[in-house]
Design an enzyme around this catalytic site. Structure first.
Site, PDB file in Angstrom:
ATOM      1  N   CYS A  79      36.797 -43.406 -36.860  1.00  0.00           N
ATOM      2  CA  CYS A  79      36.919 -44.758 -37.415  1.00  0.00           C
ATOM      3  C   CYS A  79      36.332 -44.813 -38.828  1.00  0.00           C
ATOM      4  O   CYS A  79      36.833 -44.158 -39.721  1.00  0.00           O
ATOM      5  CB  CYS A  79      36.299 -45.789 -36.480  1.00  0.00           C
ATOM      6  N   HIS A 179      39.557 -44.693 -31.763  1.00  0.00           N
ATOM      7  CA  HIS A 179      38.313 -44.387 -31.061  1.00  0.00           C
ATOM      8  C   HIS A 179      38.628 -43.563 -29.813  1.00  0.00           C
ATOM      9  O   HIS A 179      38.928 -44.139 -28.773  1.00  0.00           O
ATOM     10  CB  HIS A 179      37.617 -45.685 -30.640  1.00  0.00           C
ATOM     11  N   GLU A 181      36.626 -42.154 -27.908  1.00  0.00           N
ATOM     12  CA  GLU A 181      35.618 -42.442 -26.873  1.00  0.00           C
ATOM     13  C   GLU A 181      35.928 -43.718 -26.108  1.00  0.00           C
ATOM     14  O   GLU A 181      35.311 -43.997 -25.086  1.00  0.00           O
ATOM     15  CB  GLU A 181      34.219 -42.506 -27.511  1.00  0.00           C
TER      16      GLU A 181
END
Lengths: 197, 256
Positions: A79, A179, A181
């Site tokens: 990001c 993202h 994650e």
């Protein structure tokens, strides 16, 4: 162990949790020395580019990151951590960033029907007209600014009529606008691939 | 193409997920972490948890639960209830939540929206609102607090605009009238707000069948919509909702 760079730009819990789920230990650091000696480096972040760059410079981390992002060592930008690897961003009235990649980061234009920030799951595909759409590959995005497409762009995404870099790669340096994650199974698979690079 | 999100909402009371009708008559549905994992594996695009008794009991949100959810699922989730300060917000974010939802707190102290956005980024601050049909305000929808029990005199559309200006990154429009009815989302107020603000709008309250999602995305211009009772009871799955969306040509994430 994977070094998570802490430069006061957000929350590293999600990144830690995702790597823990893959059986990988992480540690949080703001030491240039530890970044240099770590076997893998993750540079994640949300927030504004101006204050992030100011924090990095104040902590003496800018040079250490450029060094770590040479492409020899596995390095993952996420990001804002990806945007900062570009040369310059329009954010905060124009901010010079690390310049590992040559392109610019620009705000999404105002287009009817497209809210800014882009928040949510969007699909990605290989760059170029002949790029095969990966219709089933969705990742989670949250951003108001987007990086231009550069020769090292590995995946592109589209929003508000703009095609932008979703993933950029140079050697073992990977950096994603999305993202991983927060991208469920697709995200964990992406992180696993990076762990194998 | 950016997809429309389907978001299961889990109301947590004393560590258990519950569901009531119009905020009352709650029944036990299960363990929050187990349910979060089930929904994440089942295709949920995001999750939202409300610690519904935290405010009433004047206690902070259950951070242990937030941490356990963050370790178990790897999709975004928002947390609301029992947040009364920037320090509370920070604890929730550091525990691994993506977003913080503020509702009554923002009505009492609108400045907290701006402060939270400045510290954590607008994308972290979600404004939840509980509008009720009312003749006393121009839009016809008035903001309530305390689970619809207390009217505030605020016009829902004006409040949404103000919250977005203050820095809320997303607005959840939870219709008290539609909540728990399973008759469909409140299209009118959702659309008014979606057209009035430049940030994403999440429709909430009233979903009963997959076609209600098709309707709210098509007619109310929502960016996301919340599913609760209809999926908690097992009558429908997230996949059922997404199949209906795909069939209607509404972009939805597949292949999870």
């Amino acid at each position: 162990m994977i070094a998570l760079v802490d430069y006061g730009a957000g929350n590293l819990a999600s990144v830690r949790n995702a790597f823990a789920c893959l059986g990988e230990q992480t540690f949080v650091t703001r030491s240039a020395k530890e970044i240099a000696s770590a076997s893998r480096v993750v540079f994640a972040g949300v927030g504004a580019a101006g204050s992030a760059m100011a924090n990095l410079r104040a902590a003496g981390l800018a040079d250490a990151l450029v060094e770590a992002a040479s492409g020899e060592k596995p390095f993952l930008g996420i990001c804002l951590g990806m945007q900062i690897l570009f040369k310059r961003t329009e954010e905060d009235g124009g901010t010079d960033t690390l310049g590992v990649f040559d392109g610019e980061v620009r705000r999404f234009p105002r287009v009817d029907g497209f809210k800014v920030p882009q928040i949510g799951w969007n699909c990605v595909r290989a760059p170029g007209g002949g790029g095969k759409a990966e219709e089933e590959k969705y990742f989670y995005f949250v951003h108001s600014y987007a990086a231009q497409i550069v020769p090292q762009t590995a995946l592109v995404c589209e929003y508000a009529g703009v095609e932008f870099t979703a993933l950029v790669k140079r050697g073992r340096l990977w950096a994603s606008q999305f993202h991983p994650e927060k991208s469920g199974r697709a995200g964990l698979e992406f992180l696993k691939e990076w762990l194998e690079c | 193409m950016l997809t429309k999100r389907v978001i299961p909402c889990l109301d947590v009371r004393a560590g258990r997920v519950t569901k009531g009708v119009k905020f009352k008559n709650n029944v036990d549905l299960g363990d929050p972490v187990e349910m979060a994992v089930g929904y994440s594996d089942g295709g949920a695009d995001e999750l939202v948890f409300y610690d519904i008794t935290a405010s009433a009991e004047r206690r902070p949100i259950d951070i242990g639960m937030v941490r356990a959810v963050a370790q178990a699922v790897h999709i975004p989730f928002a947390v609301g209830g029992g947040i009364s300060s920037l320090a509370d917000m920070e604890r929730v974010i550091l525990a691994g939540a993506e977003k913080i939802s503020v509702n009554s707190l923002a009505v009492a102290n609108p400045g907290i929206v701006a402060e939270g956005a400045a510290v954590f980024g607008a994308q972290c601050i979600v404004l939840g609102m509980d509008p009720v049909k009312s003749g006393r305000v121009p839009s016809g929808y008035e903001i309530t607090v305390r689970g619809g029990r207390e009217f505030t005199g605020l016009d829902a559309v004006e409040w949404a605009k103000r919250a977005a200006d203050l820095g809320a990154g997303e607005i959840v429009v939870n219709s008290v009238d539609a909540d728990g009815t399973r008759d469909g989302f409140e299209i009118s107020i959702t659309r008014m707000i979606a057209e009035a603000v430049g940030v994403p709008v999440v429709a909430s309250g009233g979903a009963g069948i997959p076609d209600h999602f098709v309707q709210v995305f098509r007619e109310a211009k929502a960016d996301a919509a919340i599913a609760a009772g209809m999926i908690h009871t097992g009558e429908c799955t997230i996949a059922d909702i997404k199949r209906a969306m795909s069939a209607a040509g509404i972009p939805t994430r597949t292949g999870w």
